[in-house]
Motif scaffolding. Sequence first.
Motif, PDB file in Angstrom:
ATOM      1  N   ILE A  68       0.836  -1.205   0.000  1.00  0.00           N
ATOM      2  CA  ILE A  68       0.000   0.000   0.000  1.00  0.00           C
ATOM      3  C   ILE A  68       0.867   1.251   0.000  1.00  0.00           C
ATOM      4  O   ILE A  68       0.606   2.215  -0.726  1.00  0.00           O
ATOM      5  CB  ILE A  68      -0.967  -0.017   1.202  1.00  0.00           C
ATOM      6  CG1 ILE A  68      -1.992  -1.142   1.027  1.00  0.00           C
ATOM      7  CG2 ILE A  68      -1.651   1.338   1.378  1.00  0.00           C
ATOM      8  CD1 ILE A  68      -2.832  -1.418   2.253  1.00  0.00           C
ATOM      9  N   ALA A  69       1.933   1.235   0.796  1.00  0.00           N
ATOM     10  CA  ALA A  69       2.841   2.392   0.852  1.00  0.00           C
ATOM     11  C   ALA A  69       3.503   2.622  -0.500  1.00  0.00           C
ATOM     12  O   ALA A  69       3.617   3.764  -0.967  1.00  0.00           O
ATOM     13  CB  ALA A  69       3.893   2.179   1.940  1.00  0.00           C
ATOM     14  N   ARG A  74       3.922   5.877  -5.474  1.00  0.00           N
ATOM     15  CA  ARG A  74       3.891   5.951  -6.936  1.00  0.00           C
ATOM     16  C   ARG A  74       2.784   6.871  -7.425  1.00  0.00           C
ATOM     17  O   ARG A  74       2.942   7.578  -8.415  1.00  0.00           O
ATOM     18  CB  ARG A  74       3.717   4.549  -7.535  1.00  0.00           C
ATOM     19  CG  ARG A  74       4.957   3.722  -7.432  1.00  0.00           C
ATOM     20  CD  ARG A  74       4.798   2.386  -8.109  1.00  0.00           C
ATOM     21  NE  ARG A  74       6.007   1.595  -7.928  1.00  0.00           N
ATOM     22  CZ  ARG A  74       6.067   0.296  -8.054  1.00  0.00           C
ATOM     23  NH1 ARG A  74       4.993  -0.387  -8.400  1.00  0.00           N
ATOM     24  NH2 ARG A  74       7.196  -0.347  -7.876  1.00  0.00           N
ATOM     25  N   ALA A  75       1.658   6.855  -6.731  1.00  0.00           N
ATOM     26  CA  ALA A  75       0.540   7.714  -7.119  1.00  0.00           C
ATOM     27  C   ALA A  75       0.893   9.188  -6.957  1.00  0.00           C
ATOM     28  O   ALA A  75       0.494  10.017  -7.762  1.00  0.00           O
ATOM     29  CB  ALA A  75      -0.695   7.369  -6.293  1.00  0.00           C
ATOM     30  N   VAL A  76       1.669   9.511  -5.928  1.00  0.00           N
ATOM     31  CA  VAL A  76       2.073  10.892  -5.676  1.00  0.00           C
ATOM     32  C   VAL A  76       3.113  11.331  -6.701  1.00  0.00           C
ATOM     33  O   VAL A  76       3.079  12.452  -7.192  1.00  0.00           O
ATOM     34  CB  VAL A  76       2.610  11.048  -4.245  1.00  0.00           C
ATOM     35  CG1 VAL A  76       3.209  12.422  -4.018  1.00  0.00           C
ATOM     36  CG2 VAL A  76       1.491  10.795  -3.237  1.00  0.00           C
TER      37      VAL A  76
END
Length: 78
Positions: A68-69, A74-76
């Motif tokens: 999840i981290a 990666r999304a940021v």
Amino acid sequence: VIASNVAGCTPDLVIDQWNGFVVPAADSRKLAAAMEKLVRRPELSLLMGKRSLAHIQAYSPEACAAGIATAAKRAVVD
């Protein structure tokens, strides 16, 4: 492990013929055959159990949190 091919966890947890058996849903003959293999061959059951134990080590709460981290990072960045 004997799991149905429609169970959501099957693709992640069961490798057919390696650590268990994947049987088609509602196929009582294949289910019975898989059960019979494990009953008639206790050494196979033991081997598959050991393989399953090793396989699920990647599915710990810590591994889940790390995944999840990583996804959040990666999304940021993207």
